[in-house]
Design an enzyme around this catalytic site. Structure first.
Site, PDB file in Angstrom:
ATOM      1  N   HIS A 394     -28.082 -32.620 -44.428  1.00 18.30           N
ATOM      2  CA  HIS A 394     -27.974 -33.784 -45.313  1.00 18.30           C
ATOM      3  C   HIS A 394     -29.217 -34.066 -46.125  1.00 18.30           C
ATOM      4  CE1 HIS A 394     -24.139 -35.665 -44.149  1.00 18.30           C
ATOM      5  NE2 HIS A 394     -24.356 -35.102 -42.971  1.00 18.30           N
ATOM      6  N   LYS A 583     -28.557 -49.274 -52.209  1.00 21.38           N
ATOM      7  CA  LYS A 583     -28.745 -48.109 -51.350  1.00 21.38           C
ATOM      8  C   LYS A 583     -29.979 -48.369 -50.519  1.00 21.38           C
ATOM      9  CE  LYS A 583     -28.905 -45.597 -55.168  1.00 21.38           C
ATOM     10  NZ  LYS A 583     -28.047 -44.462 -54.844  1.00 21.38           N
ATOM     11  N   ARG A 584     -30.235 -47.549 -49.512  1.00 17.20           N
ATOM     12  CA  ARG A 584     -31.457 -47.737 -48.751  1.00 17.20           C
ATOM     13  C   ARG A 584     -32.673 -47.681 -49.672  1.00 17.20           C
ATOM     14  NH1 ARG A 584     -31.345 -48.080 -42.922  1.00 17.20           N
ATOM     15  NH2 ARG A 584     -33.584 -47.807 -43.106  1.00 17.20           N
ATOM     16  N   LYS A 589     -35.520 -42.401 -53.921  1.00 17.41           N
ATOM     17  CA  LYS A 589     -34.393 -42.985 -54.663  1.00 17.41           C
ATOM     18  C   LYS A 589     -34.872 -43.760 -55.900  1.00 17.41           C
ATOM     19  CE  LYS A 589     -31.320 -43.387 -50.589  1.00 17.41           C
ATOM     20  NZ  LYS A 589     -30.007 -42.874 -51.021  1.00 17.41           N
ATOM     21  N   THR A 693     -23.264 -41.006 -51.996  1.00 23.76           N
ATOM     22  CA  THR A 693     -21.828 -41.334 -51.977  1.00 23.76           C
ATOM     23  C   THR A 693     -21.607 -42.667 -52.663  1.00 23.76           C
ATOM     24  OG1 THR A 693     -22.153 -42.247 -49.759  1.00 23.76           O
ATOM     25  CG2 THR A 693     -21.175 -40.036 -49.914  1.00 23.76           C
ATOM     26  N   LYS A 697     -18.457 -44.148 -55.213  1.00 21.70           N
ATOM     27  CA  LYS A 697     -17.763 -45.437 -55.087  1.00 21.70           C
ATOM     28  C   LYS A 697     -17.782 -46.175 -56.429  1.00 21.70           C
ATOM     29  CE  LYS A 697     -19.710 -45.702 -50.417  1.00 21.70           C
ATOM     30  NZ  LYS A 697     -20.858 -46.279 -49.683  1.00 21.70           N
TER      31      LYS A 697
HETATM   32  C1  LIG Z   1     -22.078 -45.858 -49.529  1.00 18.60           C
HETATM   33  C2  LIG Z   1     -23.108 -46.608 -48.796  1.00 18.60           C
HETATM   34  C3  LIG Z   1     -24.415 -46.114 -48.699  1.00 18.60           C
HETATM   35  C4  LIG Z   1     -24.853 -44.834 -49.364  1.00 18.60           C
HETATM   36  O1  LIG Z   1     -25.330 -45.131 -50.663  1.00 18.60           O
HETATM   37  P1  LIG Z   1     -26.130 -44.053 -51.537  1.00 18.60           P
HETATM   38  O2  LIG Z   1     -26.228 -44.704 -52.869  1.00 18.60           O
HETATM   39  O3  LIG Z   1     -25.291 -42.825 -51.574  1.00 18.60           O
HETATM   40  O4  LIG Z   1     -27.438 -43.852 -50.885  1.00 18.60           O
HETATM   41  C5  LIG Z   1     -25.356 -46.859 -48.009  1.00 18.60           C
HETATM   42  N1  LIG Z   1     -25.028 -48.024 -47.435  1.00 18.60           N
HETATM   43  C6  LIG Z   1     -23.790 -48.538 -47.530  1.00 18.60           C
HETATM   44  C7  LIG Z   1     -23.508 -49.845 -46.887  1.00 18.60           C
HETATM   45  C8  LIG Z   1     -22.783 -47.848 -48.192  1.00 18.60           C
HETATM   46  O5  LIG Z   1     -21.553 -48.357 -48.246  1.00 18.60           O
END
Ligand SMILES: *Cc1c(COP(=O)(O)O)cnc(C)c1O
Length: 848
Positions: A394, A583-584, A589, A693, A697
């Protein structure tokens, strides 16, 4: 009348000693069964009411009128459960009677989100439940809000596991998800003076209605001690003599497929003291020590490590990993498979998918079971093991690749270390046979690093039948940059499976308005066959459809506004573009790049370069948790809040720019924010984000992406088209070339006046009440090091954002692009990911 009152009393009267007068039913309770005898559950409103009231009475031990919101939520959850359980048990029976291969998904994290609506949707009971509760006078919205989401994961990796098990159930593929039932999931984030403060996530405080504990089925998991050789009828064998052990208690959770009558199992392990072990301490008379030992045992599943994309090398973490993997493998062999199953045929029945390196200790564990316990020959055992495991990588960040010092591993799992040594020895022998005594190559490929640590990614690669990356670019870089020697040695072992997200949760549940629009346009069926969204393409040119689409976005913004108002007292302007980065928090990032854009937009106004009134309104929404020990990430969180308070309150801005940072980003909040977004920020340095991911979304919910050529952004852009995506920044080869030339970030700050001013503002204390020291470390890091090349991509990013502003003024064209984003993102369903895993790695089949 009298009789009615008596029966009704059984259902919902508070038994009060000195009162015979009935407590009145809640206003709006009209259903006749609420005052009559209740029957067996049928999938009708009446059946649902009856079962709901029965659960309130018999499981919660309360009447409706005396119930708390938690009671009413529990009774609802139990009722949904009641409809699913029969299908679940039947599925387990049918699987056992078959000889199908099951996917054993091993993951240290599952970021599930709330279960209630998902389970209602899967069981087709949403409308029935809503009507039934209305008839009982119960507010279903209030009950939804009762559910605490199980935050048993950090971010993308854990959420991916949750999407995958949803898809497997929906596709009727036999699957057990295995993991850890952390008592404390990912911390709850609050802000104090703009700084992150972590609160424990005690998600089990009020219990969880979705779990089925089985303390009687606990497994004993051992640790420590030593190994010994012994003579077994002329054969010398090894065995492990452990020093201590704990119990692993399984908790089962139902994983219902979408309206297909299938329910798979998620089995999470909880640690408990081993009483047989405690007894010896008791007998020695040390009661206090015995009780302490119990706490020690329970520590193993106590808390989720909050580090995302960094490996910590902590002993408790290795204990957690071995604890859940050993319990899971044993469970599959001893409990799921028939008794006396011939383990040479294990690959016909199980594939253990390793979600990152966290479960890789399962490799030597299976070898230990086969060789030491089942007395299989090493080579035969190795052949079985190699076919049974597959590994998903990952990351591309070196600091995320897990290693375990051999002294730590040897102390905790001495027999496993011996087995790892032997695996490595035989592997390196094979390398020598192929390439001769190329010592540099041997060093580079050894599972044991020169400084004496076990490289878990190497072990997984050597042991796995397949190794996959999680997006095309990531898989390519994995082969070319991270593990090239292994790719050469194992031709055909490396493959790609691009990540996906479940459309049930992230479209249907999160965005009911969009779902209704889609179904109205192209009919149903798309929820389990997401490529059918292609049929929406012609509607991008249909002005009425676009208008409806715009109304959908507006409705979602209002809904988000109401949530943020109630939750955090934040307000959203109706006419703003919603620009979202959730995101984190991680330097790679590049939340800092987003922040530099905001500071630049602010600076342009306050410096008089542009008229505030001419600036298109934008609300920037952040959501991000930082690992508690990650200082720079926490400082950036502080800076986001600091910039927000200055920009939001500066009258010169005239409300054209707003920065919102609701705390505690989690799945529940994601489901509110993403459907309302106009612009999705996916701005990692090219070559650093494995897939992402969140990006998927957003595209599926009709946001346009501003993004780099990184991770799955590459595939999103290819699919939605260049005209419907704002690309900026260096490509991965350009990043490499700049590193090779020598990167001096300060030069970029000199070349671009806007960048220089933004950095000066931050560094001079403009966002910290004049105290330059607060954010100086951020600026100095950017100017002198800037590992993730924020400054190098700034100019290109600002230009992209200017294009975004222009594009947003043409509403029809923007909406056309947004509709095309939805129509062309069907590829990113996790159902498609599962098909790819099945075709390329698992070779399993659905259970018809
Ligand atoms: C989808 C999701 C992530 C992943 O987000 P990225 O932008 O791909 O890092 C992290 N936290 C939550 C709560 C999510 O639903």
């Amino acid at each position: 009348m009298r009789r009615r009152a008596v029966v009704a009393g059984y259902i919902r009267f508070v038994p009060e000693a000195n009162s015979t007068s009935p407590v009145p039913a809640p206003a709006g309770a009209t259903h006749p069964l609420a005052i009559g005898p209740v029957g067996a559950p049928e999938a009708t409103v009446d059946g649902f009411v009856a079962q709901y009231l029965r659960n309130l009475n018999f499981d919660r031990g309360v009447t409706l009128s005396a119930s708390t919101a938690n009671d009413r939520f529990y009774a609802l959850a139990y009722t949904v459960r009641d409809y699913l359980v029969a299908r679940w048990l039947e599925g387990v029976r049918r699987y056992r009677a078959s000889d199908r291969k099951a996917v054993c998904y091993l993951s240290a994290e599952y970021l599930l989100g709330r279960q209630l609506d998902n389970n209602l949707l899967a069981s087709g009971l949403s409308d029935i439940a809503a009507e039934a509760l209305a008839q009982c006078g119960v507010d279903i919205e209030e009950l939804r809000a009762q559910e605490v989401e199980p935050g048993l994961g950090n971010g993308g990796l854990g959420r991916l596991a949750a999407c995958f098990i949803d898809s497997l159930a929906t596709m009727s593929v036999p699957n057990v998800g295995y993991g850890i039932r952390y008592e404390y999931g990912i911390f709850r984030q609050t802000f104090e003076d703009g700084r992150q403060v972590e609160q424990p996530d005690s998600w089990l405080e009020l219990g969880s209605p979705w779990e089925f504990p089985h303390p009687e089925a606990a497994q004993t998991i051992s640790f420590g001690g030593s190994t010994e050789k012994y003579d077994d009828g002329g054969v010398t064998r090894s065995r492990w003599v452990p020093a201590w052990s704990v119990q692993a208690v399984p908790y089962n959770y139902m994983v219902p497929g979408y309206q297909n009558g299938r329910v798979n199992t998620l089995r999470l392990w909880s640690s408990r003291a081993n009483h047989a072990f405690d007894l010896s301490v008791f007998n020695a008379g040390d009661y206090v020590e015995a009780v302490r030992a119990q706490t020690f045992a329970e520590n193993i599943s106590k808390v989720l490590y909050p580090e995302d994309s960094t490996a910590q090398g902590k002993e408790l973490r290795l204990q957690q990993q071995y604890f859940f993997v050993a319990a899971s493998i044993r469970d599959f062999i001893d409990v799921v498979l028939p008794e006396d199953f011939d383990l040479t045929r294990l690959p016909e029945r199980a594939i253990f998918q390793l979600n990152d390196t966290h479960p890789v200790i399962g490799v030597p564990e299976l070898m230990r079971i086969l060789v030491d316990e089942k007395k299989m020959e090493w080579d035969a055992a190795w052949a079985v093991t190699q076919q049974c495991f597959a590994y998903t990588c990952h990351t591309l960040l070196p600091e995320a690749l897990e290693v375990w010092p051999i002294d730590l591993l040897g102390r905790l799992l001495p027999r496993h270390l011996e087995i790892i040594y032997r695996i490595n020895e035989e592997f390196l022998l094979a390398v020598r046979e192929r390439f001769g005594d190329d010592e540099a190559r041997i060093r580079d490929m050894s599972i044991i690093s020169p400084d004496g640590a076990v490289r878990m990614a190497f072990l997984a690669t050597v042991a796995g039948s397949k190794v996959n990356g999680v997006a095309e670019l990531h898989s390519q870089l994995l082969r070319e940059k991270v593990l090239p020697a292994f790719d050469e040695f194992f031709p055909g072992k490396f493959t790609n499976v691009t990540n996906g997200v479940t459309p049930r949760r992230f479209v249907r549940l999160a965005n009911p308005e969009l779902s209704a629009l889609i179904t109205e346009a192209i009919g149903d069926g798309w929820l389990t066959d997401l490529e059918r969204l292609r049929e929406l393409e012609p509607f991008a040119d249909d002005a009425d459809f676009r208008t409806a689409f715009g109304e959908m976005k507006a409705a979602n913004k209002r809904r988000l506004a109401a949530t943020l108002q109630a939750r955090d007292g934040l307000t959203i302007a109706d006419d703003h573009m919603l620009d979202v980065m959730v995101k984190r928090l991680h330097e790679y990032k590049r939340q800092m790049l987003k922040l530099l854009h905001i500071v630049t937009a602010y600076d342009r106004i306050v410096s008089g370069e542009v008229e505030a009134s001419s600036v298109p309104g934008r609300t920037f929404v952040f959501g991000a948790k930082a690992a508690p020990g990650y200082d720079m990430a926490k400082r950036i969180i502080h800076l986001i809040n600091a910039v927000g308070s200055v920009v939001n309150d500066d009258p010169r801005v005239e409300g054209r720019l707003k920065v919102l940072f609701p705390p505690n980003y989690n799945v529940t909040l994601a489901e509110r924010i993403i459907p309302a977004a106009d612009l999705s920020e996916q701005i990692s340095l090219a070559g650093k984000e494995a897939s992402g991911t969140g990006n998927m979304k957003f595209a599926l919910n009709g946001a346009l992406t501003v993004g780099t050529d990184d991770g799955a952004n590459v595939e999103i852009r290819e699919l939605v088209g260049d005209d419907n995506f704002f690309l900026f920044g260096m490509s991965e080869p350009e990043v490499e070339a700049l590193w090779a030339r020598g990167y001096t970030p300060a030069e970029f700050a000199e070349k671009d006046a806007g960048l220089g001013r933004a950095l000066d503002l931050i560094g001079s204390g403009a966002f910290s009440g004049g105290d330059a020291s607060v954010f100086a470390p951020i600026v100095s890091n950017l100017m002198n090091d800037d590992r993730f090349m924020v400054l190098a991509d700034y100019t290109s990013y600002i230009a992209a954002q200017d294009r975004v502003d222009d594009a947003y003024t043409d509403t029809a064209a923007w909406q056309r692009s947004a509709v095309l984003n939805v129509a062309r993102s069907g590829f990113f369903s996790s159902d498609r990911s599962m098909r790819d895993y099945i075709d390329r790695i698992w070779h399993t089949e659905p259970l018809g």
